[in-house]
Each structure stands twice: as structure tokens, then as C-alpha cells.
Design an enzyme around this catalytic site. Structure first.
Site, PDB file in Angstrom:
ATOM      1  N   SER A   1      24.531   2.642  61.139  1.00 26.50           N
ATOM      2  CA  SER A   1      25.392   2.286  60.162  1.00 26.50           C
ATOM      3  C   SER A   1      24.407   1.462  58.871  1.00 26.50           C
ATOM      4  O   SER A   1      24.882   1.016  57.829  1.00 26.50           O
ATOM      5  CB  SER A   1      26.379   1.361  60.528  1.00 26.50           C
ATOM      6  OG  SER A   1      25.801   0.205  61.235  1.00 26.50           O
TER       7      SER A   1
ATOM      8  N   SER B   1      36.537  17.692  24.448  1.00 29.56           N
ATOM      9  CA  SER B   1      36.684  19.235  25.521  1.00 29.56           C
ATOM     10  C   SER B   1      35.460  19.899  25.047  1.00 29.56           C
ATOM     11  O   SER B   1      35.017  19.907  23.974  1.00 29.56           O
ATOM     12  CB  SER B   1      37.913  19.900  24.968  1.00 29.56           C
ATOM     13  OG  SER B   1      37.730  21.218  25.283  1.00 29.56           O
TER      14      SER B   1
ATOM     15  N   LYS C   1      40.127  18.109  20.798  1.00 28.69           N
ATOM     16  CA  LYS C   1      40.812  17.289  21.855  1.00 28.69           C
ATOM     17  C   LYS C   1      40.084  15.942  21.905  1.00 28.69           C
ATOM     18  O   LYS C   1      38.968  15.473  21.569  1.00 28.69           O
ATOM     19  CB  LYS C   1      40.383  17.798  23.212  1.00 28.69           C
ATOM     20  CG  LYS C   1      41.071  19.342  23.242  1.00 28.69           C
ATOM     21  CD  LYS C   1      42.782  19.057  23.471  1.00 28.69           C
ATOM     22  CE  LYS C   1      43.026  18.388  24.759  1.00 28.69           C
ATOM     23  NZ  LYS C   1      42.611  18.989  25.752  1.00 28.69           N
TER      24      LYS C   1
ATOM     25  N   ASN D   1      28.835  -8.248  67.572  1.00 31.56           N
ATOM     26  CA  ASN D   1      30.398  -8.421  67.584  1.00 31.56           C
ATOM     27  C   ASN D   1      30.912  -9.544  66.678  1.00 31.56           C
ATOM     28  O   ASN D   1      31.569  -9.252  65.792  1.00 31.56           O
ATOM     29  CB  ASN D   1      31.139  -8.442  68.878  1.00 31.56           C
ATOM     30  CG  ASN D   1      30.890  -7.286  69.793  1.00 31.56           C
ATOM     31  OD1 ASN D   1      30.176  -6.539  69.409  1.00 31.56           O
ATOM     32  ND2 ASN D   1      31.173  -7.272  71.070  1.00 31.56           N
TER      33      ASN D   1
ATOM     34  N   LYS E   1      34.045  -0.610  57.530  1.00 32.59           N
ATOM     35  CA  LYS E   1      33.196  -1.057  56.392  1.00 32.59           C
ATOM     36  C   LYS E   1      33.073  -0.238  55.312  1.00 32.59           C
ATOM     37  O   LYS E   1      33.483  -0.520  54.026  1.00 32.59           O
ATOM     38  CB  LYS E   1      31.845  -1.485  56.751  1.00 32.59           C
ATOM     39  CG  LYS E   1      31.690  -2.875  57.646  1.00 32.59           C
ATOM     40  CD  LYS E   1      30.140  -2.811  58.281  1.00 32.59           C
ATOM     41  CE  LYS E   1      30.146  -1.915  59.558  1.00 32.59           C
ATOM     42  NZ  LYS E   1      30.987  -2.228  60.635  1.00 32.59           N
TER      43      LYS E   1
ATOM     44  N   ASN F   1      40.575  13.342  24.863  1.00 34.79           N
ATOM     45  CA  ASN F   1      41.313  13.267  26.125  1.00 34.79           C
ATOM     46  C   ASN F   1      41.371  11.711  26.797  1.00 34.79           C
ATOM     47  O   ASN F   1      40.386  11.233  26.582  1.00 34.79           O
ATOM     48  CB  ASN F   1      40.786  14.084  27.270  1.00 34.79           C
ATOM     49  CG  ASN F   1      40.709  15.579  26.811  1.00 34.79           C
ATOM     50  OD1 ASN F   1      41.665  15.928  26.381  1.00 34.79           O
ATOM     51  ND2 ASN F   1      39.686  16.325  27.139  1.00 34.79           N
TER      52      ASN F   1
ATOM     53  N   THR G   1      64.309   4.809  30.741  1.00 31.28           N
ATOM     54  CA  THR G   1      64.546   4.872  32.327  1.00 31.28           C
ATOM     55  C   THR G   1      64.798   6.538  32.617  1.00 31.28           C
ATOM     56  O   THR G   1      65.189   7.198  31.659  1.00 31.28           O
ATOM     57  CB  THR G   1      65.985   4.373  33.005  1.00 31.28           C
ATOM     58  OG1 THR G   1      66.983   5.010  32.241  1.00 31.28           O
ATOM     59  CG2 THR G   1      65.702   2.900  32.454  1.00 31.28           C
TER      60      THR G   1
ATOM     61  N   TYR H   1      36.192  -5.676  71.365  1.00 32.30           N
ATOM     62  CA  TYR H   1      35.443  -4.957  70.215  1.00 32.30           C
ATOM     63  C   TYR H   1      35.237  -3.506  70.904  1.00 32.30           C
ATOM     64  O   TYR H   1      35.046  -3.213  72.084  1.00 32.30           O
ATOM     65  CB  TYR H   1      33.845  -5.371  70.020  1.00 32.30           C
ATOM     66  CG  TYR H   1      33.242  -4.805  68.829  1.00 32.30           C
ATOM     67  CD1 TYR H   1      33.386  -4.927  67.597  1.00 32.30           C
ATOM     68  CD2 TYR H   1      32.415  -3.761  69.230  1.00 32.30           C
ATOM     69  CE1 TYR H   1      32.961  -4.220  66.843  1.00 32.30           C
ATOM     70  CE2 TYR H   1      31.853  -2.957  68.436  1.00 32.30           C
ATOM     71  CZ  TYR H   1      32.038  -3.287  67.063  1.00 32.30           C
ATOM     72  OH  TYR H   1      31.192  -2.525  66.295  1.00 32.30           O
TER      73      TYR H   1
ATOM     74  N   GLU I   1      43.368   9.036  33.507  1.00 33.81           N
ATOM     75  CA  GLU I   1      43.375   9.992  34.444  1.00 33.81           C
ATOM     76  C   GLU I   1      42.931   9.660  35.668  1.00 33.81           C
ATOM     77  O   GLU I   1      43.270   9.816  36.530  1.00 33.81           O
ATOM     78  CB  GLU I   1      43.154  11.435  33.802  1.00 33.81           C
ATOM     79  CG  GLU I   1      44.137  12.027  32.759  1.00 33.81           C
ATOM     80  CD  GLU I   1      43.868  13.208  32.114  1.00 33.81           C
ATOM     81  OE1 GLU I   1      42.552  13.773  32.574  1.00 33.81           O
ATOM     82  OE2 GLU I   1      44.315  13.598  31.066  1.00 33.81           O
TER      83      GLU I   1
ATOM     84  N   GLN J   1      33.100   0.476  63.683  1.00 29.32           N
ATOM     85  CA  GLN J   1      32.089   0.714  62.756  1.00 29.32           C
ATOM     86  C   GLN J   1      32.809   1.695  61.611  1.00 29.32           C
ATOM     87  O   GLN J   1      32.166   1.128  60.326  1.00 29.32           O
ATOM     88  CB  GLN J   1      31.295   1.446  63.172  1.00 29.32           C
ATOM     89  CG  GLN J   1      29.854   1.779  62.415  1.00 29.32           C
ATOM     90  CD  GLN J   1      28.800   2.643  63.114  1.00 29.32           C
ATOM     91  OE1 GLN J   1      28.411   1.905  64.253  1.00 29.32           O
ATOM     92  NE2 GLN J   1      28.406   3.702  62.824  1.00 29.32           N
TER      93      GLN J   1
END
Length: 466
Positions: free
Chosen positions: A24, A278, A284, A111, A326, A286, A156, A318, A291, A323
Site C-alpha cells: 500500500s 466545442s 458553443k 494496526n 484509505k 459549455n 416544482t 483487524y 457537468e 487496507q
């Protein structure tokens, strides 16, 4: 001598496949400052327990300081043979101190180390997250202040409902983020528990002092149960819930901005610095930030569900499954650190077309509720008022007119309760002025909201910077 912390009973090294799977260190080296902080505290406890001399403690802490500097400068790097951050740092300590470096391991385990490191890391980064959230809230509040009186359609089901102010709409988003800040604070209280001293699972026969360690590391208390201390990841899952909720709130804001910037709505234009173009359509502009914020919410939700699935059936105490705790935490915090400043900049610089909003506010017969309320004030039961108003709207649809254009004789024909004075409520300005209850969209309540939000944001800023 092996670099591994667990090789004493093994006659051979791990297979390459095991080493690759087990490692890790390629992502947990970001925990170095927290592991070293805990090591300093542990060295002091070992001295008080008579397991280190004062000179040894001073040499160990000096070596830890130098090791932290070397990691930050890129002079000390981990390898796959180190397996994890704890092994890498012990190697660095032994390189500097020889056999003395190995004394620091007494009374602790990877641990309780990793459980402590991750709590320290998340608590520190939760404050950074709060600061970024506050920046966004302040940008939304500044826009709300500018448009506290700008009429807008309130919707609504994405259909026109009643007139509101655009400032009121923006403050609705702030409320969600304020709840996220509340959750972060509540989470921090529950996470302020130190696992260090729990060892592998049973505590230690050495005369350690978990309470002193907890105090030095900024925790409010030491863990009450050594088994729970090393196996609890509630704090990680709960933080991922908070980040997922932030993602959902960002997604809802992003979705609205996407709609507001369409040609069909035309309510808002994004600044060039916070929009994209674009590769084939030159005209365009955007709303990519909105998004991406919407898209990232799925990733944040996935990190939460992934960790919950990992934790679902783990026995105490443990297990190596942990592992997997994280990376989702790191990923969620990293992605919000990218998204929040971008969304903040987009909101702070967007240009609101107040004239377009004001023109759209009365459309869709959005003043119909004003007629019903007017009838109620004249003593008509709301059930009847609703039916009468519905008949007026039906008339408008057939004749192609707006509510304020219905002739007096047509109103009288629909109901004896409708007289020409009803026109007094058929303006957007009148509808907004009539909203005086706390939390509503009228000028007074919106001003109250702005004042309350400003006060709360100032208080949260103090917390985030503490």
C-alpha cells in the site's frame, strides 16, 4: 536483515505476487506527517515508561524530524519492499539510528498506527474541505445579495409554480452546504478518539499512557476498547457519507446551472474562464464544470458504497480487508479539493440576466396561488378557492390570455367571489411582498436569511481555520 516488520518466523521472503498485492506504500505515503507525529508522541510515552532514556528519546525525535524533512524534499523515497508507510519510516529511522531506531516499535502495532494515522489525516483534511465549502457558500451568498430582489420563476417538477426571488433560490443551495458543514463538525467530534496504545488488538503489557498520547495528538480521548480501536472504520465510512452528500448537493447545483445557461432558459451566462468550447461547433459555451460536478457525485457515492461493502461482514479485530479503507477516502477528498474551487469560481463569476428572470417570473400562470390565497382571505374555504382558481386558469388556457388579462365579466361568471379587486394580487411584486413568513421568498425574510447565513459562515470559518 529484512525490511519487513513481520518476517521473524518466516524462512523465506514473500512471492512477488504477494508483495505486489500486499503493498500500500504507493498511496499511503501521504500519511507520513501523521505517522511521524504519532511516533513523536509514542517516543515520549516510552521514555516516561522507562523504556527509553532521555537521550534516546531526543535522538529518535531528531531523526524523525530529519526523516520528515527528507520525505518532503524527495530525498527519502519508499520502495515496493517497504510494503507500507510504517515499514518505510522504520527503515528510514534505522538508517539514521541503527538499532535504536528499532526501539520505537515497542508497544505498538501497524494496526493501531494506521487507525491513528487515518484519523489524524481525515480530521486535518476535513478542515480543508470545510474551508472550500465555505468559499462556495460565500460565492452563492454574494450572488444572492446581488439578486435578493430579482424576480424569478419558482418551480416544482421543473414547471412554473410561484414567483420567487433568485436570491432565495441561491440561498436554498447554501442551506444544503451548511448542513454538510454541520455533519463535518459532528463527525469530527466522534472521530476525536485515539487508537494508539491498542497495539495489535489487546493493548500492551508495557506501561504506556494512551491518554497522554491522545492529548498530544489533539484527540479528546483515548479509545475505550482496544479491539474496537483497531477495527473501527465507522469514521471513514461516515466521512465518505458526508462527502457523498456534498457531491449530491454539488450535483443539484450543477444541474440547475446547466439548465439556467441553456438557450431555452437564458437566465445565466458563464464567464469565459469557467466554461469550455466545442472542437467542432465554434459558437458553443459549455458548462463543463457543472457537468463534472454532477458526474463526480457518482464517484463519491461509489466510494461510500464500496467501503460499506468492505466493512459489512468483517469479524473483529483487524483484517487485511481494511487496507481498502484509505483509497476511497483519499479519492473523495482529492476530488472535492478539485471540484469545489472550480464550482466556486463558476458561481462567483456567472452573470445573471435579471431581465430574463423577471420576464419569466409570471409565466405559466404562476400567480394563480395568489388568487386562491386572496379568496381565502375573503372567507372562501381553500378547497373551493382552489377549484375557482383552477377554473380561471382553464379560461386563460382556452382564450390564450394571462391571469391579469381576464375580463371582469369573465371573472364574475366564474365565481361571485371574484371581483375586480383581485387584480391587486396579480403582480409579481405584490406576490413577493406578500411572502412575510420566516424562511419565505419575500424581501424581509430573504434579508433575514442573508443575515443569518452570513453569521453562520463567519462562525464556520473560525472552525475551519482552527
Amino acid at each position: 536483515m529484512s525490511q519487513r516488520l513481520w518476517g521473524g518466523r518466516f524462512s523465506g521472503g514473500p512471492a512477488d505476487a504477494l508483495a505486489q498485492l500486499s503493498a500500500s506504500v504507493h498511496y499511503d505515503m501521504r500519511l507520513v506527517p501523521y505517522d511521524i507525529a504519532a511516533s513523536r508522541a509514542h517516543a515520549r510515552v516510552l521514555e516516561r515508561a522507562g523504556l527509553l532514556t532521555g537521550d534516546e528519546r531526543e535522538r529518535i525525535i531528531a531523526a524523525l524530524d530529519d526523516l520528515e524533512r527528507a520525505v518532503a524534499a524527495g530525498e527519502f523515497t519508499a520502495t515496493i519492499a517497504d510494503e507500507d508507510v510504517h515499514t518505510a519510516l522504520e527503515r528510514g529511522l534505522v538508517e539514521r539510528l541503527g538499532a535504536l531506531g528499532g526501539k520505537l516499535r515497542a508497544g505498538r502495532s501497524r494496526n493501531d498506527q494506521i487507525a491513528t494515522d487515518l484519523r489524524l489525516y481525515t480530521r486535518a483534511h476535513a478542515r480543508d474541505l470545510a474551508a472550500d465549502l465555505l468559499d462556495l457558500c460565500e460565492a452563492l451568498t454574494a450572488q444572492a445579495e446581488l439578486h435578493r430582489g430579482t424576480p424569478a420563476p419558482g418551480m416544482t417538477h421543473t414547471q412554473h409554480g410561484q414567483p420567487i426571488t433568485f436570491g432565495h433560490q441561491l440561498l436554498a443551495h447554501v442551506q444544503g452546504f451548511l448542513r454538510d458543514l454541520d455533519r463535518l463538525s459532528d463527525w469530527d467530534e466522534r472521530t476525536s478518539v485515539s487508537p494508539l496504545g491498542a497495539g495489535a488488538l489487546a493493548g500492551s503489557s508495557l506501561k504506556l499512557d494512551p491518554v497522554a498520547v491522545a492529548e498530544e495528538l489533539g484527540f479528546k480521548e483515548a479509545a475505550a476498547n482496544s479491539i474496537d480501536a483497531v477495527s473501527d472504520r465507522d469514521f471513514a465510512a461516515e466521512l465518505l457519507f458526508v462527502t457523498a452528500m456534498i457531491g449530491i448537493h454539488l450535483s443539484r447545483l450543477g444541474e440547475e446551472i446547466i439548465l439556467w445557461t441553456t438557450t431555452e432558459f437564458g437566465w445565466v451566462e458563464l464567464d469565459d474562464a469557467f466554461a469550455t468550447g466545442s472542437s467542432i461547433m465554434p459558437q458553443k459555451k459549455n458548462s463543463d464544470i457543472a457537468e463534472l460536478a454532477r458526474g463526480k457525485s457518482g464517484r463519491l457515492i461509489g466510494n461510500l458504497t464500496g467501503l460499506l461493502a468492505t466493512l459489512k461482514a468483517l469479524p473483529f479485530s483487524y483484517n487485511r480487508d481494511l487496507q481498502e479503507d484509505k483509497e476511497p477516502v483519499f479519492d473523495s477528498l482529492d476530488n472535492l479539493a478539485l471540484v469545489l474551487p472550480a464550482v466556486t469560481g463558476m458561481v462567483a463569476t456567472m452573470r445573471v440576466h435579471a431581465d430574463v428572470l423577471a420576464a419569466a417570473a409570471p409565466l405559466g400562470f404562476s400567480l394563480a396561488t395568489e388568487i386562491a390565497d386572496w379568496l381565502v382571505r375573503k372567507g372562501v374555504p381553500f378547497r373551493d378557492a382552489h377549484e375557482i382558481t383552477g377554473a380561471v386558469v382553464q379560461y386563460c388556457g382556452k382564450e390564450g390570455v394571462e391571469l391579469h388579462e381576464v375580463p371582469d365579466d369573465a371573472l364574475a361568471a366564474i365565481s361571485e367571489h371574484l371581483d375586480p379587486s383581485v387584480r391587486s394580487v396579480l403582480t409579481v411584486e405584490g406576490a413577493l411582498a406578500g411572502r412575510t413568513t420566516p424562511g419565505s421568498t419575500g424581501p424581509g425574510p430573504v434579508a433575514d436569511q442573508l443575515a443569518a447565513v452570513t453569521t453562520r459562515l463567519a462562525s464556520w470559518r473560525e472552525w475551519a481555520e482552527a
